[in-house]
Motif scaffolding. Structure first.
Motif, PDB file in Angstrom:
ATOM      1  N   ARG A 471      41.919 -32.027  -7.623  1.00  0.00           N
ATOM      2  CA  ARG A 471      41.147 -32.826  -6.669  1.00  0.00           C
ATOM      3  C   ARG A 471      41.936 -34.054  -6.244  1.00  0.00           C
ATOM      4  NH1 ARG A 471      37.457 -36.901  -7.877  1.00  0.00           N
ATOM      5  NH2 ARG A 471      37.747 -36.349 -10.068  1.00  0.00           N
ATOM      6  N   SER A 697      35.507 -33.876 -11.664  1.00  0.00           N
ATOM      7  CA  SER A 697      34.468 -34.346 -10.745  1.00  0.00           C
ATOM      8  C   SER A 697      33.069 -34.211 -11.316  1.00  0.00           C
ATOM      9  CB  SER A 697      34.546 -33.552  -9.437  1.00  0.00           C
ATOM     10  OG  SER A 697      34.310 -32.167  -9.671  1.00  0.00           O
ATOM     11  N   GLY A 698      32.875 -33.359 -12.304  1.00  0.00           N
ATOM     12  CA  GLY A 698      31.549 -33.136 -12.861  1.00  0.00           C
ATOM     13  C   GLY A 698      31.545 -33.270 -14.370  1.00  0.00           C
ATOM     14  N   ARG A 699      30.366 -33.092 -14.942  1.00  0.00           N
ATOM     15  CA  ARG A 699      30.215 -33.117 -16.397  1.00  0.00           C
ATOM     16  C   ARG A 699      29.346 -31.924 -16.784  1.00  0.00           C
ATOM     17  NH1 ARG A 699      30.894 -37.022 -20.164  1.00  0.00           N
ATOM     18  NH2 ARG A 699      31.168 -38.585 -18.533  1.00  0.00           N
ATOM     19  N   GLN A 700      29.932 -30.989 -17.489  1.00  0.00           N
ATOM     20  CA  GLN A 700      29.186 -29.801 -17.872  1.00  0.00           C
ATOM     21  C   GLN A 700      28.240 -30.122 -19.015  1.00  0.00           C
ATOM     22  OE1 GLN A 700      31.502 -26.278 -18.618  1.00  0.00           O
ATOM     23  NE2 GLN A 700      29.865 -25.275 -19.780  1.00  0.00           N
ATOM     24  N   SER A 725      24.896 -27.056 -16.148  1.00  0.00           N
ATOM     25  CA  SER A 725      25.103 -27.908 -14.980  1.00  0.00           C
ATOM     26  C   SER A 725      26.580 -28.251 -14.874  1.00  0.00           C
ATOM     27  CB  SER A 725      24.270 -29.187 -15.092  1.00  0.00           C
ATOM     28  OG  SER A 725      24.742 -29.991 -16.161  1.00  0.00           O
ATOM     29  N   ASP A 726      27.081 -28.356 -13.656  1.00  0.00           N
ATOM     30  CA  ASP A 726      28.498 -28.652 -13.411  1.00  0.00           C
ATOM     31  C   ASP A 726      29.411 -27.784 -14.273  1.00  0.00           C
ATOM     32  OD1 ASP A 726      27.670 -30.527 -11.619  1.00  0.00           O
ATOM     33  OD2 ASP A 726      28.174 -32.269 -12.850  1.00  0.00           O
ATOM     34  N   HIS A 729      33.053 -28.443 -15.696  1.00  0.00           N
ATOM     35  CA  HIS A 729      33.192 -29.863 -15.327  1.00  0.00           C
ATOM     36  C   HIS A 729      33.501 -30.020 -13.845  1.00  0.00           C
ATOM     37  CE1 HIS A 729      32.720 -31.006 -19.447  1.00  0.00           C
ATOM     38  NE2 HIS A 729      33.882 -30.510 -19.844  1.00  0.00           N
ATOM     39  N   ASP A 731      31.940 -30.452  -9.979  1.00  0.00           N
ATOM     40  CA  ASP A 731      30.751 -30.911  -9.272  1.00  0.00           C
ATOM     41  C   ASP A 731      30.255 -29.783  -8.376  1.00  0.00           C
ATOM     42  OD1 ASP A 731      28.738 -32.316  -8.104  1.00  0.00           O
ATOM     43  OD2 ASP A 731      30.030 -33.607  -6.885  1.00  0.00           O
ATOM     44  N   THR A 732      29.492 -28.885  -8.984  1.00  0.00           N
ATOM     45  CA  THR A 732      29.037 -27.704  -8.262  1.00  0.00           C
ATOM     46  C   THR A 732      27.659 -27.313  -8.760  1.00  0.00           C
ATOM     47  OG1 THR A 732      29.658 -25.461  -7.627  1.00  0.00           O
ATOM     48  CG2 THR A 732      30.084 -26.098  -9.902  1.00  0.00           C
TER      49      THR A 732
END
Length: 746
Positions: A471, A697-700, A725-726, A729, A731-732
């Motif tokens: 990213r 970008s995310g946090r699983q 979620s995510d 990790h 952001d999806t």
């Protein structure tokens, strides 16, 4: 042998469903696990052509309209555009374009630079010829200027001299895409036409006593041209019959063409001539073969180019930036009228010179001439091809390198291997704009420094990094260089691979043999753990990494319970990775990675209301090691993981387990990059420095409900519903999954 060169002629003969808030990914699986004991450079003379062209199949190529695309998608889009060109009547009419693979070169240029790319844009082409009709419908929209030299008159539609050679030659490169008739090879270039006496009624031709050719070439070169098209020759002269001293004496203008002392001389592209088979007198003309029936008549055996273009064979100062062009017939063989390459073979190649369409003006008015033939019309195809190459390589190759590449990529297969006839082979622009060999990524300072194949240049990101690197690297290019030092550009994110989400089989394996606790040590893959009790609940855990070499250890301590229903354990660990960094593995131009990670954490247990509750968390400090690649610096890394579990016995055989966990995730980390982004014309690699934030970008977060039934058909049944979620990790959107399995141990 005559040492005076007289008549000059133009070289042509004129013949005419989703869950709310989540996407649904369902994994349905049933498994039986059986276990025995438990759970489970320059062109050398004689070269025969380029090696096979290899594109990096897993790489991502930077494009203007489509972002970073795979090589397979690049080739698909290129071929689609190429087919569209050939289906366009305006393009198809100039059959020579397909014969030199111009449609492939044009398509590659459009995919890389954008659909609005003008072929040849940014390149200035000089054309020394008889003049040009600036108002011709095929040329009126071109970036075209004409300079009348030394009193040579302007050609007009009413000029009684007839067909305008210069207009036809210019149009082969410059004809605009206007839907009228045909299209030029490099119509987006800037064109400068310089009038000169190359035939017709002009007396003396190349005789410097009546026309100063040195001044003409000085004027042309002073105008800033990159490539000069010279579609003319001196009739009845063959370079093999002249020494270097004689050529310098009778053609002093070649001293100007040599451009000695210039680091970047303009390229001159000459015609070999149309003398082969032309009538001559065996009594006075060299290379004239007598007619057996009449010894006073004969025809030329043009075994080499004329003395003007062919001088490159005798004069070293012309070599490297002078090209001489023979003509091919429509069937691909050497045209019967064309001079052969002969002693100039190392600096000569062939291009279509028959069945050509060109813009026309003369006594019959303005229009299009069809069926043109002559080396005059083969020459601008090479000139335009060099312009396309210069543009595609972003003007980073020297003109000498462009000429070397032109020769190296020419088709030398079959009949084109006959160097005495075809020289370096037949013009092939498709290969000219493709890599020779596999491009290399080098961290050195010069294009010829050792490097790593772009095919091997990969960064496989470990799951804690998610999409952090790719990213942050969005929009960054990396240049790789082929065997001749030509740059090819790849977007950096396309050279990275994300860890992704677990496969159905991996989910099933984890279902049937879940880890004891979430830990950064799980990055080591399959591990062997031995617990050794020591006194007051002190234990040591040893660990060996199987996927890649490494070693880890955990030292844990459990104090005496401070309450009957509560337990606490603290741990301190170390993970050494020899070939990875938090599971990330580098290769090729990324260099090598390794790391040492210090891990601290705790586990807390609690019994209440029939529920067994547990919490665990870890914090990791990683010291990275790196080298040998584009990563010039890496900061220390901080990572975390945690889990919450609640379990309850529903019967003697049934248990419900609920958990919320975060897999290992990088919380802080920064990489500094030194990227090769191109090259200078001196062969020095140009670098760009930048930083990439490594945090994803995310946090699983994984919310899991598991039902376990023991002693079912002699084994254990487990069924699980999970919402992530995510995932990865990233952001999806969340992923919902179902899994079930039965395990028997014997």
């Amino acid at each position: 042998m005559a040492a005076t060169l007289t008549q000059t002629k133009p070289t042509c003969t004129n013949r005419r469903p989703r869950w709310p808030l989540a996407s649904l990914a369902t994994v349905a699986a049933f498994a039986m696990v059986l276990a025995g004991c438990g759970a489970p450079t320059t062109q050398p003379p004689g070269s025969v052509g380029p090696p096979p062209i290899t594109l990096p199949t897993g790489s991502c190529i930077d494009t203007a309209d489509h972002g970073c695309i795979s090589v397979a998608e690049f080739e698909s889009r290129r071929d689609q555009i190429a087919r569209a060109h050939l289906a366009d009547p305006e393009y198809r009419r100039q059959k020579a374009l397909e014969r030199i693979d111009a449609h492939q070169a044009h398509a590659s240029l459009e995919v890389v630079s954008g659909s609005g790319t003008r072929p040849g844009e940014g390149v200035t082409i000089g054309i020394v010829d008889s003049g040009v009709d600036l108002n011709h419908p095929e040329l009126v929209a071109a970036q075209l200027a004409e300079t009348l030299l030394q009193g040579v008159p302007d050609e007009t539609r009413n000029d009684p001299r007839g067909f305008s050679h210069g207009t036809a030659v210019t149009s082969i490169i410059a004809a605009q895409p206007n839907g009228k008739d045909f299209i030029g090879l490099a119509w987006g270039a800037d064109f400068k036409v310089f009038t000169a006496p190359i035939g017709g009624p002009y007396p003396g031709g190349y005789d410097p006593t009546t026309y100063d050719w040195r001044q003409t070439y000085r004027t042309v070169l002073a105008s800033g041209v990159d490539v000069v098209n010279a579609s003319y020759y001196i009739v009845g002269t063959f370079v093999e019959n002249y020494t270097a001293a004689q050529l310098r004496a009778v053609l002093p203008q070649l001293n100007v063409v040599a451009q000695e002392g210039l680091a970047e001389p303009a390229i001159f592209v000459w015609a070999t001539g149309n003398d082969h088979g032309a009538p001559c007198s065996p009594l006075s003309d060299e290379n004239c073969v007598a007619d057996p029936s009449d010894p006073t008549t004969g025809s030329y055996n043009a075994t080499s180019p004329n003395a003007l273009g062919g001088a490159v064979a005798r004069l070293p100062e012309l070599q490297g930036h002078n090209v001489v062009v023979a003509a091919l017939a429509e069937d691909g063989s050497i045209a019967d009228f064309s001079n052969r390459c002969g002693i100039a073979a190392n600096w000569c190649l062939a291009a279509p010179g028959s069945g050509i369409i060109g813009a026309y003006f003369g006594p019959q008015g303005t229009g299009v001439a069809r069926g043109l033939q002559g080396t005059s019309y083969a020459t601008p195809l090479v000139t335009g091809g060099l312009a396309l190459m210069k543009q595609l390589f972003r003007n980073q190759l020297t003109n000498r390198e462009l000429v070397t590449r032109l020769f190296r990529t020419a088709d030398k297969r079959g009949r084109y291997a006959a160097a005495a006839t075809y020289g370096q082979g037949a013009l092939d622009l498709g290969d000219a704009v493709s890599p020779i060999g596999t491009p290399r990524v080098t961290t050195g300072n010069r294009v010829d420094d050792p490097g790593q194949s772009v095919q091997a240049t990969r960064l496989r990101l470990g799951s804690p990094l998610g999409d952090g690197f790719s990213r942050s690297a969005a929009g960054l290019e990396l240049a790789a260089f082929d065997e001749l030092g030509a740059p090819f550009w790849f977007e950096l994110p396309g050279l990275t691979e994300l860890a992704g989400t677990p496969s159905a089989l991996e989910q099933l394996r984890e279902l049937m043999a879940p880890p004891v606790t979430t830990s950064l040590l799980n990055l080591a893959g399959t591990t062997t753990t031995t617990r050794i009790a020591r006194g007051l609940e002190l234990s040591f855990t040893g660990l060996s990494q199987r996927p890649t070499p490494g070693l880890g250890a955990v030292l844990s301590w459990q104090p005496r319970p401070f309450a009957q229903d509560r337990a606490l354990r603290v741990r301190l660990g170390w993970l050494g990775e020899e070939e990875t960094l938090l599971g990330s593995k580098a290769g090729g131009g990324f260099g090598r990675l390794s790391a040492a990670t210090l891990i601290s954490g705790f586990e807390l247990g609690l019994e209440t209301g029939g529920w067994s509750l547990a919490a665990a968390a870890e914090l990791g400090w990683t010291v990275p090691e790196y080298g040998g690649g584009i990563i010039s610096d890496l900061s220390g890394l901080i990572s975390t993981t945690f889990s919450l579990h609640a379990s309850r016995r529903l019967s003697d055989h049934d248990e419900l387990i609920l958990s919320l966990s975060q897999p290992p995730r990088l919380e802080q980390g920064l990489a500094t990059l030194r990227l090769p982004v191109g090259r200078s014309k001196g062969g020095r690699i140009l670098h760009r420095s930048g930083t990439a934030e490594l945090t994803p970008s995310g946090r699983q977060l994984d919310l899991v409900a598991t039902w376990q039934r023991e002693e079912l058909l002699g084994g254990t049944w487990r069924a699980e519903a999970a919402l992530s979620s995510d995932p990865g990790h990233l952001d999806t959107e969340p992923i919902f999954s179902l899994a079930a399995g039965w395990q028997v141990v014997f």
